[in-house]
Design a protein around this motif. Structure first.
Motif, PDB file in Angstrom:
ATOM      1  N   ASP A 121      21.382 -24.353   5.215  1.00 12.28           N
ATOM      2  CA  ASP A 121      21.880 -24.162   3.843  1.00 12.28           C
ATOM      3  C   ASP A 121      23.340 -23.719   3.835  1.00 12.28           C
ATOM      4  N   GLY A 122      24.137 -24.281   4.761  1.00 17.56           N
ATOM      5  CA  GLY A 122      25.554 -23.961   4.829  1.00 17.56           C
ATOM      6  C   GLY A 122      25.873 -22.662   5.535  1.00 17.56           C
ATOM      7  N   MET A 123      24.851 -21.915   5.979  1.00 17.53           N
ATOM      8  CA  MET A 123      25.066 -20.645   6.677  1.00 17.53           C
ATOM      9  C   MET A 123      25.000 -20.851   8.190  1.00 17.53           C
ATOM     10  N   ASP A 124      25.798 -20.085   8.912  1.00 19.75           N
ATOM     11  CA  ASP A 124      25.908 -20.185  10.363  1.00 19.75           C
ATOM     12  C   ASP A 124      25.124 -19.037  10.992  1.00 19.75           C
ATOM     13  N   TRP A 125      24.010 -19.385  11.667  1.00 18.35           N
ATOM     14  CA  TRP A 125      23.160 -18.387  12.304  1.00 18.35           C
ATOM     15  C   TRP A 125      23.393 -18.386  13.815  1.00 18.35           C
ATOM     16  N   GLY A 126      23.175 -17.214  14.400  1.00 22.06           N
ATOM     17  CA  GLY A 126      23.232 -17.101  15.845  1.00 22.06           C
ATOM     18  C   GLY A 126      22.279 -16.021  16.318  1.00 22.06           C
ATOM     19  N   SER A 127      21.579 -16.279  17.404  1.00 21.76           N
ATOM     20  CA  SER A 127      20.651 -15.289  17.960  1.00 21.76           C
ATOM     21  C   SER A 127      20.869 -15.185  19.459  1.00 21.76           C
ATOM     22  N   PHE A 128      20.465 -14.069  20.042  1.00 22.24           N
ATOM     23  CA  PHE A 128      20.613 -13.898  21.482  1.00 22.24           C
ATOM     24  C   PHE A 128      19.514 -12.996  22.027  1.00 22.24           C
ATOM     25  N   LEU A 129      19.234 -13.176  23.313  1.00 23.07           N
ATOM     26  CA  LEU A 129      18.275 -12.357  24.040  1.00 23.07           C
ATOM     27  C   LEU A 129      18.841 -12.111  25.431  1.00 23.07           C
ATOM     28  N   GLU A 130      18.842 -10.844  25.874  1.00 22.24           N
ATOM     29  CA  GLU A 130      19.408 -10.470  27.171  1.00 22.24           C
ATOM     30  C   GLU A 130      18.377  -9.685  27.971  1.00 22.24           C
ATOM     31  N   PHE A 131      18.381  -9.903  29.262  1.00 22.29           N
ATOM     32  CA  PHE A 131      17.509  -9.121  30.144  1.00 22.29           C
ATOM     33  C   PHE A 131      18.229  -8.923  31.467  1.00 22.29           C
ATOM     34  N   GLY A 177      18.144  -6.565  25.581  1.00 23.39           N
ATOM     35  CA  GLY A 177      18.844  -6.567  24.302  1.00 23.39           C
ATOM     36  C   GLY A 177      18.535  -7.827  23.524  1.00 23.39           C
ATOM     37  N   ALA A 178      18.599  -7.744  22.199  1.00 21.36           N
ATOM     38  CA  ALA A 178      18.345  -8.901  21.344  1.00 21.36           C
ATOM     39  C   ALA A 178      19.062  -8.684  20.019  1.00 21.36           C
ATOM     40  N   GLY A 179      19.408  -9.785  19.346  1.00 21.39           N
ATOM     41  CA  GLY A 179      20.094  -9.641  18.069  1.00 21.39           C
ATOM     42  C   GLY A 179      20.171 -10.932  17.282  1.00 21.39           C
ATOM     43  N   LEU A 180      20.576 -10.780  16.028  1.00 19.22           N
ATOM     44  CA  LEU A 180      20.728 -11.894  15.103  1.00 19.22           C
ATOM     45  C   LEU A 180      22.029 -11.705  14.339  1.00 19.22           C
ATOM     46  N   ARG A 181      22.837 -12.772  14.262  1.00 15.58           N
ATOM     47  CA  ARG A 181      24.130 -12.720  13.589  1.00 15.58           C
ATOM     48  C   ARG A 181      24.224 -13.833  12.548  1.00 15.58           C
ATOM     49  N   LEU A 182      24.862 -13.521  11.420  1.00 15.83           N
ATOM     50  CA  LEU A 182      24.964 -14.474  10.323  1.00 15.83           C
ATOM     51  C   LEU A 182      26.404 -14.556   9.834  1.00 15.83           C
ATOM     52  N   LYS A 183      26.899 -15.804   9.659  1.00 13.57           N
ATOM     53  CA  LYS A 183      28.228 -16.060   9.109  1.00 13.57           C
ATOM     54  C   LYS A 183      28.133 -17.084   7.986  1.00 13.57           C
ATOM     55  N   HIS A 184      29.196 -17.151   7.162  1.00 10.33           N
ATOM     56  CA  HIS A 184      29.305 -18.148   6.088  1.00 10.33           C
ATOM     57  C   HIS A 184      28.137 -18.054   5.098  1.00 10.33           C
ATOM     58  N   PHE A 185      27.687 -16.836   4.829  1.00 12.43           N
ATOM     59  CA  PHE A 185      26.573 -16.639   3.905  1.00 12.43           C
ATOM     60  C   PHE A 185      27.042 -16.337   2.487  1.00 12.43           C
ATOM     61  N   TRP A 186      28.351 -16.149   2.305  1.00 10.85           N
ATOM     62  CA  TRP A 186      28.904 -15.803   1.005  1.00 10.85           C
ATOM     63  C   TRP A 186      30.082 -16.743   0.761  1.00 10.85           C
ATOM     64  N   ALA A 187      29.957 -17.618  -0.214  1.00 12.88           N
ATOM     65  CA  ALA A 187      30.946 -18.675  -0.428  1.00 12.88           C
ATOM     66  C   ALA A 187      32.338 -18.127  -0.685  1.00 12.88           C
ATOM     67  N   VAL A 188      32.429 -17.004  -1.408  1.00 10.63           N
ATOM     68  CA  VAL A 188      33.746 -16.454  -1.742  1.00 10.63           C
ATOM     69  C   VAL A 188      34.343 -15.676  -0.570  1.00 10.63           C
ATOM     70  N   ARG A 189      33.541 -15.384   0.468  1.00 15.21           N
ATOM     71  CA  ARG A 189      34.034 -14.648   1.635  1.00 15.21           C
ATOM     72  C   ARG A 189      33.529 -15.341   2.905  1.00 15.21           C
TER      73      ARG A 189
END
Length: 385
Positions: A280-290, A305-317
């Motif tokens: 839906d136009g949003m840029d997702w990223g996930s990672f897993l570390e051991f 370690g593990a995580g989730l990152r999100l970009k481009h989720f707000w059209a004005v920013r």
């Protein structure tokens, strides 16, 4: 290389007969000679100018341990990093060459004195220094890349790109190595070494050997042990996204008299996985570390370690990003067995080149000893290039 900067084209002597013709057309001949002499110098200067690139990063941080840990308290950090690179191809010299220099300055308030954590709630924990950070030469030859000089090995080995905006140290450099081998070549330290990589069909293999004291890289570098890194990476497409999987290992060899400061004779392995996709136009990223370093001499044998990152989720920013992550480090002989850090951040671009990042971390049993800590961080970052 000075002759390349000062080279000029000298006029050749003419014979006596040609001299008469030259005198009859003195002004035209002088103009032509000047043009012929100046053109290479101008072209060469343009080549050299385009071959040089630079960057500058400045950061200010405020860190507050609101509760738990050793004691409540607030500190501040300031960092500056400046770098220069020279591309031999753009200079018109030879293909694939690059000289790199970076300088680093850190003024740190030591937040671990309040939080009491082992992993480090921010990447500048425990450091106050100004130094030459990197100085190396890189050469690309088809699919192969060679580097030699003063290098921070963690820029290439055991790195996770999706996790780069998180502030806890373990996301950028797993604590199974960082704690057990304090002399390892990782930001903000670097060591003299040589490394190479080869890529083909989505695979990359890397190997490197570095001196064993990245804290003092020029202090008797051939007699302070060494560290060997090996890594294999695989990248490709999966479903609607792209993945990268890395598997690597390291071996630290150190003289007995330096082991208390730089780490024991020991070894370990690591694996990381990243997955990036758009929805839906949003840029997702996930990672897993051991990471694993089970040798009995290591105080920290396991990390995850593990995580989730999100970009481009707000059209004005569109330049803003947000993320949540977890980093857990097991500790030998501690009352609670492990330290676990939960982190959430939001990074906002204020204006071009200027970013403001807010970060909240909840540290469960810092150093597996202290009460749970709640830590807030505000970072102001500006970059130029």
């Amino acid at each position: 290389m000075n002759d390349l900067y000062n080279r000029y084209r000298a006029c050749r002597p003419t014979c006596l007969v040609a001299l008469v013709l030259t005198c009859l057309s003195a002004s035209a001949s002088a103009s032509a000679s000047a043009s012929a002499s100046a053109s290479p110098s101008i072209a060469e200067a343009n080549h050299l100018s385009s071959a040089v690139s630079w960057n500058l990063h400045l950061s200010l941080e405020g860190i507050d341990n609101f509760s738990g840990g050793i004691a409540p308290g607030a500190v501040g950090n300031a960092t500056a990093r400046a770098g220069f690179a020279f591309n031999t191809s753009r200079a018109g010299w030879w293909t694939g060459g690059r000289f790199v220099a970076q300088f680093l300055a850190i003024q740190n308030g030591n937040p671990e004195n309040y939080v009491g954590d082992t992993q480090g709630v921010n990447a500048f924990t425990g450091l106050n220094r100004g130094a030459l950070y990197q100085l190396y030469y890189r050469q690309n030859i088809d699919n192969a890349t060679l580097r030699a000089g003063l290098i921070s090995a963690n820029n290439y080995f055991d790195s996770t790109g999706v996790a780069s905006d998180f502030l806890n140290v373990s996301y950028g450099f797993g604590s199974a190595m960082g704690i057990n081998v304090p002399g390892a070549s990782s930001y903000p330290f670097s060591s003299l070494g040589v490394m190479g990589s080869y890529s083909a069909d989505g695979w990359t293999g890397m190997a490197g050997i570095f001196e064993g004291d990245a804290i003092h890289p020029f202090r008797d570098p051939t007699h302070r042990g060494n560290m060997i890194w090996l890594e294999a990476d695989k990248s490709g497409s999966l479903g609607d996204g792209k993945y990268t999987v890395k598997v690597g290992g390291w071996r630290n060899r150190q003289l007995p008299q330096y082991q208390a400061m730089l780490g024991n004779d020991t070894s370990g392995m690591y694996t990381t996985g990243e997955y990036r996709w758009e929805m839906d136009g949003m840029d997702w990223g996930s990672f897993l570390e051991f990471e694993a370093a089970p040798n009995p001499v290591n105080s920290l044998p396991w990390y995850m370690g593990a995580g989730l990152r999100l970009k481009h989720f707000w059209a004005v920013r569109p330049r803003d990003s947000a993320g949540i992550g977890m980093a857990r480090a097991w500790l030998r002989g501690a009352p609670y067995n492990a330290e676990t850090d939960f982190e959430g951040y939001y990074s906002a671009r204020i204006v071009r080149r200027l970013y403001l990042q807010t970060d909240l971390q909840y540290v469960v049993h810092p150093s597996a000893i202290y009460p749970n800590a709640l830590v807030g961080i505000v970072r102001l970052h500006v970059t130029f290039s």
